[in-house]
Scaffold this active site. Structure first.
Site, PDB file in Angstrom:
ATOM      1  N   ARG A   1       4.913   6.215  14.609  1.00 22.83           N
ATOM      2  CA  ARG A   1       4.852   6.826  13.236  1.00 22.83           C
ATOM      3  C   ARG A   1       4.109   8.148  13.103  1.00 22.83           C
ATOM      4  NH1 ARG A   1       1.251   3.933   8.471  1.00 22.83           N
ATOM      5  NH2 ARG A   1       0.074   5.874   8.210  1.00 22.83           N
TER       6      ARG A   1
ATOM      7  N   HIS B   1       0.840  -1.096  -0.132  1.00 26.15           N
ATOM      8  CA  HIS B   1       0.000  -0.211  -0.001  1.00 26.15           C
ATOM      9  C   HIS B   1       0.922   1.369  -0.061  1.00 26.15           C
ATOM     10  CE1 HIS B   1       0.994  -0.288   4.219  1.00 26.15           C
ATOM     11  NE2 HIS B   1       0.723   0.812   4.278  1.00 26.15           N
TER      12      HIS B   1
ATOM     13  N   HIS C   1       4.752   0.254   0.221  1.00 25.64           N
ATOM     14  CA  HIS C   1       5.517  -0.621   1.141  1.00 25.64           C
ATOM     15  C   HIS C   1       4.709  -1.641   1.784  1.00 25.64           C
ATOM     16  CE1 HIS C   1       3.303   2.697   3.542  1.00 25.64           C
ATOM     17  NE2 HIS C   1       3.566   1.733   4.660  1.00 25.64           N
TER      18      HIS C   1
ATOM     19  N   ASP D   1       0.436   4.874   2.155  1.00 27.20           N
ATOM     20  CA  ASP D   1      -0.402   5.174   3.400  1.00 27.20           C
ATOM     21  C   ASP D   1      -1.576   5.932   2.947  1.00 27.20           C
ATOM     22  OD1 ASP D   1       1.112   3.528   5.264  1.00 27.20           O
ATOM     23  OD2 ASP D   1       2.486   5.249   5.138  1.00 27.20           O
TER      24      ASP D   1
HETATM   25  C1  SIN Z   1       3.089   0.735   7.935  1.00 32.78           C
HETATM   26  O1  SIN Z   1       3.050   1.840   8.429  1.00 32.78           O
HETATM   27  O2  SIN Z   1       2.347   0.366   6.824  1.00 32.78           O
HETATM   28  C2  SIN Z   1       3.531  -0.229   8.769  1.00 32.78           C
HETATM   29  C3  SIN Z   1       5.150  -0.391   8.468  1.00 32.78           C
HETATM   30  C4  SIN Z   1       5.962  -1.180   9.488  1.00 32.78           C
HETATM   31  O3  SIN Z   1       5.312  -1.577  10.327  1.00 32.78           O
HETATM   32  O4  SIN Z   1       7.005  -1.678   8.914  1.00 32.78           O
END
Ligand code: SIN
Length: 282
Positions: A273, A108, A258, A110
């Protein structure tokens, strides 16, 4: 792409992670306010490498993490995920033996379901499993460039719906988040997106949020989306990052996807995050 060598940077060390994507960043302490000169070089490296991995970090206090994010723009609040107590702009990533799901398990960009999807995301991981818990990233410029010209012509004016109800409903229930307290945005974006800062074209569809190509029949949409998802996820355009404790990754959601690998259950993985608001894809 602008060819900038590692030694063109004076205030940071940027070491390419792989030929197709990413750089490790050394000699920056993100637990303190960084200088304007370091910020300028980090911004440049971010546009050049698309995902940066800040190595050798201490735990970044949430207020400094937020301050660093704000240097790139206004911060984004996640429509559904629980936030850190006292820090509404911080989204905690946390998987334990009791988790039913882990965040970001499928490819995806984000919150691409937002009208103005996030520019970038900064994630620091503090608790890691003994091994595993890697994150994969891919380069959506090169995924687009590698398409044949007839497919590029076909998709040049197409738009797609990005939805989120199927993802967000019930997703964070085990972390106390009720469905009545969340938003499930949806938005229409071009399939080929021009990056607002580099001017480069990239594919902007992903398996998590993109549900329908608007101008095609449902069958045609399903077939073409599958082709484009596979193109974006192709191994030639991706890297796999193995985290060390307190590494911070900063990725550009406008030209990367990612995917977090949940291969460490029942072990724990935890981090924080901060996400920066973006603009309407053009
Ligand atoms: C995400 O923000 O999609 C998760 C990425 C991660 O946990 O490495």
């Amino acid at each position: 792409m602008v060819a900038v060598q590692t030694n063109d940077y004076k205030k940071i060390i940027a070491k390419p992670f792989a030929p197709n994507l990413g750089a490790e960043i050394h000699e920056v302490d993100l637990s303190k306010t960084i200088s304007d000169e370091q910020f300028e070089e980090i911004h440049h490296a971010f546009l050049q490498y698309q995902v940066l991995f800040f190595k050798g970090q201490r735990v970044i206090p949430p207020e400094i993490h937020v301050e660093f994010g704000k240097r790139f723009g206004e911060l984004h609040t996640h429509p559904a995920a629980p936030t850190m107590k006292g820090h509404p702009e911080v989204f905690e990533i946390h998987a334990t033996k009791n988790s039913k799901i882990a965040n970001g398990e499928f490819w995806h960009s984000d919150v691409s379901c937002d009208e103005e999807p996030p520019l970038g995301t900064m994630l620091q991981i503090h608790i890691l499993p003994d091994c595993g818990g890697d994150t994969m990233f891919n380069n959506m410029y090169s995924a687009y460039e590698a398409l044949s010209q007839p497919i590029k012509n076909m998709i040049s004016d197409l738009t797609a719906l990005h939805s989120s109800e199927h993802i967000y409903k019930g997703r964070y229930a085990d972390r106390g988040q009720k469905d009545t307290d969340i938003d499930c945005p949806e938005a229409i974006h071009p399939i080929v997106r021009t990056h607002p800062e580099t001017g480069k074209k990239g594919l902007f569809v992903n398996r998590t949020f993109t549900t329908r190509i608007n101008e095609l029949s449902e069958d045609e949409s399903n077939i073409l989306l599958e082709l484009l998802f596979q193109q974006g996820e192709h191994i030639n355009h991706q890297i796999r990052f193995r985290w060390s404790k307190n590494d911070m990754a900063f990725w550009d959601n406008r030209c990367c996807m990612h995917r977090a690998i949940w291969d460490y259950w029942p072990e724990e993985r935890k981090g924080r995050r901060v996400t920066i608001k973006g603009d309407k894809p053009a």
